[in-house]
Design a protein around this motif. Structure first.
Motif, PDB file in Angstrom:
ATOM      1  N   THR A 105       0.921  -1.160   0.071  1.00  0.00           N
ATOM      2  CA  THR A 105      -0.029  -0.056  -0.043  1.00  0.00           C
ATOM      3  C   THR A 105       0.960   1.105  -0.135  1.00  0.00           C
ATOM      4  O   THR A 105       1.584   1.565   0.875  1.00  0.00           O
ATOM      5  CB  THR A 105      -0.982   0.075   1.134  1.00  0.00           C
ATOM      6  OG1 THR A 105      -1.623  -1.163   1.065  1.00  0.00           O
ATOM      7  CG2 THR A 105      -1.840   1.360   1.221  1.00  0.00           C
ATOM      8  N   PRO A 106       0.780   2.105  -0.937  1.00  0.00           N
ATOM      9  CA  PRO A 106       1.676   3.325  -0.991  1.00  0.00           C
ATOM     10  C   PRO A 106       1.417   4.049   0.163  1.00  0.00           C
ATOM     11  O   PRO A 106       0.446   4.199   1.021  1.00  0.00           O
ATOM     12  CB  PRO A 106       0.997   4.058  -2.058  1.00  0.00           C
ATOM     13  CG  PRO A 106       0.143   3.223  -3.102  1.00  0.00           C
ATOM     14  CD  PRO A 106      -0.381   1.976  -1.802  1.00  0.00           C
ATOM     15  N   SER A 107       2.693   4.683   0.437  1.00  0.00           N
ATOM     16  CA  SER A 107       2.965   5.522   1.749  1.00  0.00           C
ATOM     17  C   SER A 107       1.963   6.648   1.742  1.00  0.00           C
ATOM     18  O   SER A 107       2.502   7.967   2.300  1.00  0.00           O
ATOM     19  CB  SER A 107       4.113   5.802   2.189  1.00  0.00           C
ATOM     20  OG  SER A 107       4.865   6.634   1.129  1.00  0.00           O
ATOM     21  N   GLY A 147      -0.905  11.007   5.165  1.00  0.00           N
ATOM     22  CA  GLY A 147      -1.204  12.053   4.326  1.00  0.00           C
ATOM     23  C   GLY A 147      -2.882  12.276   4.230  1.00  0.00           C
ATOM     24  O   GLY A 147      -3.463  13.192   4.546  1.00  0.00           O
ATOM     25  N   TYR A 148      -3.331  11.075   3.886  1.00  0.00           N
ATOM     26  CA  TYR A 148      -4.934  10.875   3.664  1.00  0.00           C
ATOM     27  C   TYR A 148      -5.419  11.107   5.432  1.00  0.00           C
ATOM     28  O   TYR A 148      -6.612  11.714   5.157  1.00  0.00           O
ATOM     29  CB  TYR A 148      -5.362   9.818   3.100  1.00  0.00           C
ATOM     30  CG  TYR A 148      -5.165   9.511   1.621  1.00  0.00           C
ATOM     31  CD1 TYR A 148      -4.915  10.597   0.951  1.00  0.00           C
ATOM     32  CD2 TYR A 148      -5.329   8.416   0.841  1.00  0.00           C
ATOM     33  CE1 TYR A 148      -4.528  10.679  -0.353  1.00  0.00           C
ATOM     34  CE2 TYR A 148      -5.226   8.388  -0.346  1.00  0.00           C
ATOM     35  CZ  TYR A 148      -4.909   9.540  -1.138  1.00  0.00           C
ATOM     36  OH  TYR A 148      -4.901   9.300  -2.569  1.00  0.00           O
ATOM     37  N   ALA A 149      -4.888  10.388   6.162  1.00  0.00           N
ATOM     38  CA  ALA A 149      -5.322  10.827   7.576  1.00  0.00           C
ATOM     39  C   ALA A 149      -5.384  12.314   7.985  1.00  0.00           C
ATOM     40  O   ALA A 149      -6.293  12.660   8.596  1.00  0.00           O
ATOM     41  CB  ALA A 149      -4.568  10.082   8.726  1.00  0.00           C
ATOM     42  N   LEU A 173      -9.485   5.440   3.665  1.00  0.00           N
ATOM     43  CA  LEU A 173      -7.887   6.255   3.592  1.00  0.00           C
ATOM     44  C   LEU A 173      -7.075   5.490   2.619  1.00  0.00           C
ATOM     45  O   LEU A 173      -6.068   6.267   2.094  1.00  0.00           O
ATOM     46  CB  LEU A 173      -7.490   6.302   5.177  1.00  0.00           C
ATOM     47  CG  LEU A 173      -8.199   7.327   6.073  1.00  0.00           C
ATOM     48  CD1 LEU A 173      -7.932   7.460   7.322  1.00  0.00           C
ATOM     49  CD2 LEU A 173      -8.535   8.629   5.427  1.00  0.00           C
ATOM     50  N   ALA A 174      -6.968   4.252   3.065  1.00  0.00           N
ATOM     51  CA  ALA A 174      -5.830   3.361   2.286  1.00  0.00           C
ATOM     52  C   ALA A 174      -6.184   2.540   1.288  1.00  0.00           C
ATOM     53  O   ALA A 174      -5.357   1.754   0.330  1.00  0.00           O
ATOM     54  CB  ALA A 174      -4.905   2.687   3.547  1.00  0.00           C
ATOM     55  N   ARG A 176      -5.922  -5.550  14.065  1.00  0.00           N
ATOM     56  CA  ARG A 176      -5.951  -4.939  13.039  1.00  0.00           C
ATOM     57  C   ARG A 176      -4.458  -4.767  12.605  1.00  0.00           C
ATOM     58  O   ARG A 176      -3.703  -4.376  13.370  1.00  0.00           O
ATOM     59  CB  ARG A 176      -6.611  -3.373  13.223  1.00  0.00           C
ATOM     60  CG  ARG A 176      -6.429  -2.318  12.219  1.00  0.00           C
ATOM     61  CD  ARG A 176      -6.643  -0.808  12.416  1.00  0.00           C
ATOM     62  NE  ARG A 176      -6.482   0.080  11.605  1.00  0.00           N
ATOM     63  CZ  ARG A 176      -5.666   0.969  11.885  1.00  0.00           C
ATOM     64  NH1 ARG A 176      -4.784   0.954  13.139  1.00  0.00           N
ATOM     65  NH2 ARG A 176      -5.204   1.853  10.908  1.00  0.00           N
ATOM     66  N   LEU A 177      -4.282  -4.763  11.099  1.00  0.00           N
ATOM     67  CA  LEU A 177      -2.883  -4.476  10.744  1.00  0.00           C
ATOM     68  C   LEU A 177      -2.948  -3.100   9.919  1.00  0.00           C
ATOM     69  O   LEU A 177      -3.815  -3.034   9.088  1.00  0.00           O
ATOM     70  CB  LEU A 177      -2.617  -5.718   9.582  1.00  0.00           C
ATOM     71  CG  LEU A 177      -2.743  -7.131  10.016  1.00  0.00           C
ATOM     72  CD1 LEU A 177      -2.176  -8.065   9.038  1.00  0.00           C
ATOM     73  CD2 LEU A 177      -1.685  -7.244  11.175  1.00  0.00           C
ATOM     74  N   ARG A 178      -2.019  -2.254  10.167  1.00  0.00           N
ATOM     75  CA  ARG A 178      -2.146  -0.884   9.731  1.00  0.00           C
ATOM     76  C   ARG A 178      -1.701  -1.136   8.252  1.00  0.00           C
ATOM     77  O   ARG A 178      -0.696  -1.760   7.938  1.00  0.00           O
ATOM     78  CB  ARG A 178      -1.141  -0.024  10.561  1.00  0.00           C
ATOM     79  CG  ARG A 178      -1.104   1.258   9.975  1.00  0.00           C
ATOM     80  CD  ARG A 178      -0.540   2.134  10.858  1.00  0.00           C
ATOM     81  NE  ARG A 178       0.074   3.354   9.974  1.00  0.00           N
ATOM     82  CZ  ARG A 178       0.696   4.528  10.744  1.00  0.00           C
ATOM     83  NH1 ARG A 178       0.563   4.624  12.048  1.00  0.00           N
ATOM     84  NH2 ARG A 178       1.378   5.246  10.221  1.00  0.00           N
ATOM     85  N   PRO A 179      -2.709  -0.451   7.543  1.00  0.00           N
ATOM     86  CA  PRO A 179      -2.571  -0.862   5.876  1.00  0.00           C
ATOM     87  C   PRO A 179      -0.992  -0.429   5.452  1.00  0.00           C
ATOM     88  O   PRO A 179      -0.644  -1.081   4.321  1.00  0.00           O
ATOM     89  CB  PRO A 179      -3.806   0.214   5.201  1.00  0.00           C
ATOM     90  CG  PRO A 179      -4.556   0.115   6.538  1.00  0.00           C
ATOM     91  CD  PRO A 179      -3.718   0.278   7.740  1.00  0.00           C
TER      92      PRO A 179
END
Length: 449
Positions: free
Chosen positions: A55-57, A61-63, A132-133, A147-150
């Protein structure tokens, strides 16, 4: 598992990029996603024949956009509130057709996903990560979901080869790595992967709906900054003040300082301006009405809402209220439910079924969602009463036709006529005159008679 470890070794590090503005961030994100530049199927090369879809980093930024942009906040909260209001249930499949729904203790994992957690907490996190991701990852650890952070999760792939040629990619598993920690490999059957919007440049990875409106959100932030600066500068358009050429530089600087202290800022708005001899004021800017500010900003808000799949009237955006008042709010609500929320629920139920086994392990039962108690989807009282009246009429007609009341009720509620069970008794209208029983089928004549 060994091949999974090998697949994630040797990934090249990306060169640092200087990002000093949101425009730089948007460009860097587009390149990371493969938009605007050439990309090898949107994946990161690791070893020959193996890749990792990461998943792009863009998650932090989206958060930040979610926390600072009110339009994005409103759209995401509207999606989250409705999406998280359902509950999960088992649904029986009768000859491949959805039938009755029932619950078992096997659903406790989704009802209490962690200590103090609820189904609503779980679904709120699932849709937030997906928004967001573009992806939401979960694993089961005993009696809890984790939960695994995306942006810390990669999808490990392997090249498919047939007759010496490449034939797409095979998913080997997942790799989760927190900063400063050792990577944790996970098999495909261990991970719930929810990706409602697939990334066209990837094989399994999803894409956030914020990606196509990133620049639109930038414009919306700039409009908000414009309003702030407008108010800070006395809530009036820009002005040019001319002084006589004989004024000395020292006098000019004193005049500017005095002008700013008495006429700049919201607290000085609308004050009468007094000028000395030789000073001339000219308005050079445009006010909000001349810029048609509300229309320009409203158009951007509508495009953001369209990308989110939320009708503008649902979140109270100005353009949506102009085009549709709350009198036809019900139509917008049904579009939001049928076109956005129901497909998300269906996808989530299918994804979460990887973590909870159907009772008996039968393929005739699937994990589904029960939206009957969702307040947002409740119809008007008149519509609900009309539906119940029609259902009661249908049950009465089926019972009069000889079907058991229990099977008639179950068939109507489940919309499955295969649940009907006949008693063997027929209405008098179906019996011959003077007969004592059900009609008999006439015996066909023998051949040759």
């Amino acid at each position: 598992m060994t091949s999974l470890w090998r697949a994630v070794r040797g990934r090249p590090s990306h060169s640092a990029r200087s990002i000093s503005s949101l425009e730089d961030y948007a460009y860097a994100l587009q390149q990371a996603l493969g938009y605007g530049s050439w990309s090898t199927l949107g994946v990161t090369q690791s070893q020959p024949g193996q890749v990792a879809e990461k998943t792009p980093s863009d998650f932090p930024g989206y958060a930040t956009l979610f926390a600072t942009n009110p339009v994005i906040w409103a759209c995401m909260v509207a999606r989250q509130d409705v999406f998280a209001s359902t509950r999960f249930i088992w649904q029986r499949l009768n000859n491949g057709r959805p039938s009755e729904m029932f619950g078992t203790t096997d659903l406790r994992l989704l009802e209490q996903p962690w200590v103090g957690g609820t189904t609503q907490d779980l679904l709120a996190r699932v849709i937030q990560d997906a928004d967001l991701a573009g992806n939401s990852y979960w694993v089961r650890d005993g009696d809890e979901l984790v939960r695994l952070r995306p942006d810390w999760t990669s999808i490990v792939l392997e090249r498919r080869v047939r007759l010496g040629g490449a034939l797409g990619w095979r998913r080997l598993g997942y790799l989760y790595q927190e900063p400063g920690e050792e990577p944790v490999p996970l098999l495909p059957d261990e991970v719930m992967h929810f990706a409602p919007r697939p990334d066209p440049l990837a094989t399994y990875r999803g894409m956030s709906w914020l990606t196509p409106v990133l620049r639109e959100s930038t414009n919306d932030n700039l409009m908000a900054a414009h309003k702030k600066r407008f108010m800070e500068n006395a809530a009036t358009p820009n002005m040019v003040v001319r002084l006589a050429r004989e004024v000395s530089p020292e006098a000019f600087e004193k005049f500017v300082a005095k002008m700013d202290s008495t006429h700049k800022g919201v607290e000085n708005a609308y004050k009468t301006m007094y000028l000395g001899g030789g000073a001339d004021v000219t308005v050079v800017g445009k006010d909000f009405q001349q810029l048609d500010f509300s229309t320009v900003q409203g158009a951007g808000e509508t495009r953001i809402a369209a990308a989110a799949g939320v009708p503008p009237v649902i979140v109270g955006l100005s353009e949506g209220l102009k085009a549709a008042t709350y009198s036809n709010y019900g139509q917008a609500r049904r579009r939001f439910a049928d076109g956005t929320i129901h497909p998300l629920w269906q996808n989530a139920a299918g994804s979460l079924q990887r973590l909870v086994a159907p009772p008996g392990g039968s393929g005739a039962v699937r994990l589904w969602y029960d939206a009957r108690d969702v307040p947002f989807l409740r119809e008007d009282r008149k519509d609900a009463a009309e539906i119940q009246r029609m259902q009661a009429t249908t049950i009465r007609q089926l019972t009069d036709a000889g079907y058991t009341p229990e099977s008639a009720t179950a068939a109507v509620l489940a919309e499955d006529w295969g649940l009907l069970v006949h008693t063997g008794l027929f209405s008098v209208q179906l019996q011959p005159p003077g007969g004592d029983g059900p009609p008999t089928t006439p015996t066909p004549p023998e051949e040759g008679t």
